[in-house]
Scaffold this active site. Structure first.
Site, mmCIF file in Angstrom:
data_model
loop_
_atom_site.group_PDB
_atom_site.id
_atom_site.type_symbol
_atom_site.label_atom_id
_atom_site.label_comp_id
_atom_site.label_asym_id
_atom_site.label_seq_id
_atom_site.Cartn_x
_atom_site.Cartn_y
_atom_site.Cartn_z
ATOM 1 N N PRO A 192 34.650 38.414 45.237
ATOM 2 C CA PRO A 192 33.744 38.220 44.090
ATOM 3 C C PRO A 192 34.193 39.025 42.865
ATOM 4 O O PRO A 192 34.860 40.041 42.994
ATOM 5 C CB PRO A 192 32.392 38.740 44.610
ATOM 6 N N VAL A 196 39.343 38.190 53.183
ATOM 7 C CA VAL A 196 40.349 37.143 53.040
ATOM 8 C C VAL A 196 41.046 36.965 54.388
ATOM 9 O O VAL A 196 41.747 37.850 54.846
ATOM 10 C CB VAL A 196 41.389 37.542 51.961
ATOM 11 N N ASP A 245 27.460 59.372 49.131
ATOM 12 C CA ASP A 245 26.018 59.580 49.250
ATOM 13 C C ASP A 245 25.289 58.390 48.620
ATOM 14 O O ASP A 245 25.921 57.382 48.298
ATOM 15 C CB ASP A 245 25.627 60.895 48.550
ATOM 16 N N HIS A 274 30.598 51.763 46.174
ATOM 17 C CA HIS A 274 30.900 52.166 44.797
ATOM 18 C C HIS A 274 30.322 53.543 44.472
ATOM 19 O O HIS A 274 30.325 53.956 43.324
ATOM 20 C CB HIS A 274 30.404 51.108 43.801
ATOM 21 N N ASP A 291 30.516 56.016 40.151
ATOM 22 C CA ASP A 291 29.269 56.774 40.315
ATOM 23 C C ASP A 291 29.307 57.917 39.310
ATOM 24 O O ASP A 291 30.135 58.825 39.418
ATOM 25 C CB ASP A 291 29.175 57.286 41.764
ATOM 26 N N GLY A 347 39.849 37.264 57.237
ATOM 27 C CA GLY A 347 39.403 38.258 58.216
ATOM 28 C C GLY A 347 40.255 39.517 58.199
ATOM 29 O O GLY A 347 41.230 39.621 57.460
ATOM 30 N N HIS A 382 38.946 44.019 50.812
ATOM 31 C CA HIS A 382 39.843 42.930 50.406
ATOM 32 C C HIS A 382 40.666 42.405 51.568
ATOM 33 O O HIS A 382 41.135 41.279 51.524
ATOM 34 C CB HIS A 382 40.740 43.387 49.246
ATOM 35 N N ASP A 383 40.866 43.204 52.625
ATOM 36 C CA ASP A 383 41.524 42.661 53.811
ATOM 37 C C ASP A 383 40.542 41.764 54.564
ATOM 38 O O ASP A 383 40.854 40.618 54.865
ATOM 39 C CB ASP A 383 42.016 43.780 54.735
ATOM 40 N N ASP A 440 42.879 41.261 59.271
ATOM 41 C CA ASP A 440 44.117 40.997 60.016
ATOM 42 C C ASP A 440 45.304 41.708 59.404
ATOM 43 O O ASP A 440 46.450 41.369 59.682
ATOM 44 C CB ASP A 440 44.395 39.482 60.053
HETATM 45 C C1 HEM Z 1 30.134 41.762 44.833
HETATM 46 C C2 HEM Z 1 30.985 42.530 45.449
HETATM 47 C C3 HEM Z 1 31.982 43.427 44.774
HETATM 48 C C4 HEM Z 1 32.538 43.361 43.535
HETATM 49 C C5 HEM Z 1 32.295 42.320 42.448
HETATM 50 C C6 HEM Z 1 33.414 44.492 43.407
HETATM 51 C C7 HEM Z 1 34.193 44.754 42.297
HETATM 52 C C8 HEM Z 1 34.962 45.870 42.127
HETATM 53 C C9 HEM Z 1 35.762 46.148 40.958
HETATM 54 C C10 HEM Z 1 35.922 45.230 39.765
HETATM 55 C C11 HEM Z 1 36.328 47.369 41.141
HETATM 56 C C12 HEM Z 1 37.247 48.086 40.167
HETATM 57 C C13 HEM Z 1 38.683 47.690 40.394
HETATM 58 C C14 HEM Z 1 39.607 48.247 39.333
HETATM 59 O O1 HEM Z 1 39.188 48.569 38.213
HETATM 60 O O2 HEM Z 1 40.795 48.382 39.634
HETATM 61 C C15 HEM Z 1 35.900 47.855 42.409
HETATM 62 C C16 HEM Z 1 36.266 49.060 42.945
HETATM 63 C C17 HEM Z 1 35.919 49.463 44.204
HETATM 64 N N1 HEM Z 1 35.272 48.722 45.162
HETATM 65 FE FE1 HEM Z 1 34.263 47.023 44.832
HETATM 66 N N2 HEM Z 1 33.369 45.228 44.559
HETATM 67 C C18 HEM Z 1 32.519 44.609 45.421
HETATM 68 C C19 HEM Z 1 32.227 45.006 46.709
HETATM 69 C C20 HEM Z 1 32.808 46.073 47.334
HETATM 70 C C21 HEM Z 1 32.675 46.361 48.742
HETATM 71 C C22 HEM Z 1 31.924 45.502 49.743
HETATM 72 C C23 HEM Z 1 33.374 47.508 48.972
HETATM 73 C C24 HEM Z 1 33.608 48.233 50.260
HETATM 74 C C25 HEM Z 1 32.829 48.186 51.299
HETATM 75 C C26 HEM Z 1 33.905 47.941 47.692
HETATM 76 C C27 HEM Z 1 34.599 49.106 47.482
HETATM 77 C C28 HEM Z 1 35.144 49.487 46.274
HETATM 78 C C29 HEM Z 1 35.692 50.804 46.033
HETATM 79 C C30 HEM Z 1 35.668 51.973 46.985
HETATM 80 C C31 HEM Z 1 36.202 50.792 44.742
HETATM 81 C C32 HEM Z 1 36.962 51.930 44.042
HETATM 82 C C33 HEM Z 1 38.421 51.826 44.415
HETATM 83 C C34 HEM Z 1 39.265 53.021 44.038
HETATM 84 O O3 HEM Z 1 38.851 53.867 43.251
HETATM 85 O O4 HEM Z 1 40.387 53.104 44.567
HETATM 86 N N3 HEM Z 1 33.567 47.043 46.739
HETATM 87 N N4 HEM Z 1 35.082 46.926 43.020
HETATM 88 C C1 LIG Z 2 23.199 64.360 40.690
HETATM 89 O O1 LIG Z 2 23.110 64.289 42.098
HETATM 90 C C2 LIG Z 2 22.396 65.341 42.714
HETATM 91 C C3 LIG Z 2 22.541 65.158 44.218
HETATM 92 O O2 LIG Z 2 22.105 63.885 44.607
HETATM 93 C C4 LIG Z 2 20.972 65.327 42.223
HETATM 94 O O3 LIG Z 2 20.239 66.389 42.806
HETATM 95 C C5 LIG Z 2 20.947 65.424 40.702
HETATM 96 O O4 LIG Z 2 19.626 65.286 40.225
HETATM 97 C C6 LIG Z 2 21.825 64.350 40.065
HETATM 98 N N1 LIG Z 2 21.939 64.574 38.626
HETATM 99 C C7 LIG Z 2 21.839 63.605 37.715
HETATM 100 C C8 LIG Z 2 22.031 63.998 36.304
HETATM 101 O O5 LIG Z 2 21.618 62.437 37.991
#
Ligand code: HEM
Ligand SMILES: *[C@@H]1O[C@H](CO)[C@@H](O)[C@H](O)[C@H]1NC(C)=O
Ligand SMILES: *[C@@H]1O[C@H](CO)[C@@H](O)[C@H](O)[C@H]1NC(C)=O
Ligand SMILES: *[C@@H]1O[C@H](CO)[C@@H](O)[C@H](O)[C@H]1NC(C)=O
Length: 320
Positions: free
Chosen positions: A155, A65, A245, A185, A237, A67, A61-62, A69
């Site tokens: 986005p 928007v 991973d 994610h 995840d 760049g 998000h930095d 900065d």
């Molecule tokens: C199409 C692009 C993307 C969309 C639509 C998107 C959307 C979102 C949304 C809706 C959340 C949940 C926010 C909340 O519920 O508070 C989220 C979380 C997150 N996003 Fe994305 N994201 C995108 C790309 C990215 C990229 C490029 C990164 C980093 C390289 C990123 C990293 C994360 C991370 C790590 C979280 C979890 C944050 C936390 O748990 O503190 N996302 N994103």
């Molecule tokens: C969870 O992740 C581990 C490590 O990648 C993998 O070996 C395992 O099959 C995964 N389990 C499920 C339920 O997806």
């Protein structure tokens, strides 16, 4: 011969692409800079593994928007709104970690290391601690002087793959780079409020979601009649939520993506082969992710004499 030419062109273009940013920018001016950042991140990570996700989202998000900065770090003041107040940013967290690092750096080398670089370095270190790639990242960014919530247009999670790609393409990214970046994610959380529209208990179940995941999320998020209070968090995840991973790609291939955009990535004809590739090869994902992060970190940066080196990452210097 051909390859040789390509390498030559690449070597000439490289310094233009990263004008003034370079690995080890602070080697002379603040030799301990990267060590100070790494130690602070390590100390925090031991008890707060969620900082990896917090920092990654802040970095995105930095950089998206105005760049990279540090504009995301500015606090709103009376009569001065800031990016933090835009809806996608109100739940960002771990700003105090950036403050701690800044305080330590101001002690070691006053007015030398930018807040923008702190965010870049801290995120890089937190990714490695969570099991992600280790990589060198160019530094030398300066801090911006503007932070306007109206400029925030990251986005939305309801976007289709082609809609999301429109905004990444506009910043010079390939589809493969966008798919790699969304691999972030693999850590972190979202909130029920952003997922309700896909759940059976709030209307119609999104047919692209695994019914077992729907049942699980209904237990957390409640129903239209009895929504859970305080907008609970949901891991992005579904398997290895704190490990950096390629499990994210495997989960979305099993219809266990939580955000609409995540699930679409595995289904859309344009991206599903890339997703399958990263799901099958974790090393390829990590390599592509690191390169895309370096590129994201180099967007529209301020260098040389532009901007400033903030003393406090939350406040522009002239407001002191
Ligand atoms: C199409 C692009 C993307 C969309 C639509 C998107 C959307 C979102 C949304 C809706 C959340 C949940 C926010 C909340 O519920 O508070 C989220 C979380 C997150 N996003 Fe994305 N994201 C995108 C790309 C990215 C990229 C490029 C990164 C980093 C390289 C990123 C990293 C994360 C991370 C790590 C979280 C979890 C944050 C936390 O748990 O503190 N996302 N994103
Ligand atoms: C969870 O992740 C581990 C490590 O990648 C993998 O070996 C395992 O099959 C995964 N389990 C499920 C339920 O997806
Ligand atoms: C705060 O407002 C003034 C004018 O009202 C403007 O010049 C300045 O750029 C604003 N600060 C930020 C951080 O946007
Ligand atoms: C993907 O392509 C197939 C044919 O190759 C088509 O039937 C299907 O509708 C496409 N799916 C999407 C989501 O575009």
């Amino acid at each position: 011969m051909k390859i040789y030419n390509i390498i030559l062109v690449f070597l000439f273009l490289l310094p233009i692409a990263f004008a003034h940013l370079r690995v080890g920018f602070y080697r002379r001016s603040c030799p301990s800079a990267e060590t100070i950042v790494r130690r602070a991140v390590h100390r925090r990570f031991k008890h707060h593994r969620f900082i990896t996700a917090n920092l990654l989202q802040m970095y995105f998000h930095d950089c998206f928007v105005r760049g990279c900065d540090g504009s995301i770090l500015i606090d709103p003041r009376v009569g001065n709104a800031s990016e933090k107040q835009a809806p996608p940013n109100v739940k960002l967290d771990s700003f105090e970690l950036i403050d701690d690092i800044k305080r330590a750096l101001e002690k070691a080398c006053p007015s030398t290391v930018s807040c923008a670089d702190i965010l870049i370095l801290a995120t890089r270190d937190a990714v490695a601690l969570a099991g992600g790639p280790r990589y060198s990242v160019p530094t030398g960014r300066r801090d911006g002087l503007v932070s306007n919530p109206k400029e925030v247009n990251v986005p939305k999670s309801s976007f289709s793959v082609s809609q999301a790609f429109e905004s990444f393409k506009a910043k010079g990214f390939s589809l493969k780079e966008m798919v790699a970046l969304l691999g972030a994610h693999t850590v972190g959380f979202t909130h029920c409020s952003l997922v309700r529209g896909r759940l059976s208990s709030f209307g119609r179940r999104d047919p692209t979601m695994d019914p077992a995941l729907d049942a699980k999320l209904v237990r957390t998020c409640g129903s239209a009649r009895r929504p859970a209070r305080n907008d609970p968090q949901i891991v992005l995840d579904q398997n290895t939520s704190f490990v950096f991973d390629n499990e994210y790609y495997r989960q979305i291939r099993k219809r266990r993506g939580v955000l609409h955009i995540d699930q679409q990535l595995a289904l859309d004809n344009s991206s599903r082969r890339i997703v399958a590739g990263f799901a099958a090869n974790g090393e390829s994902f990590k390599r592509n992710f690191a390169n895309a992060m370096i590129k994201l970190g180099s967007l529209e940066v301020l260098v040389g004499k532009s901007g400033e080196i903030r003393k406090n990452c939350r406040v522009l210097n002239h407001h002191h």
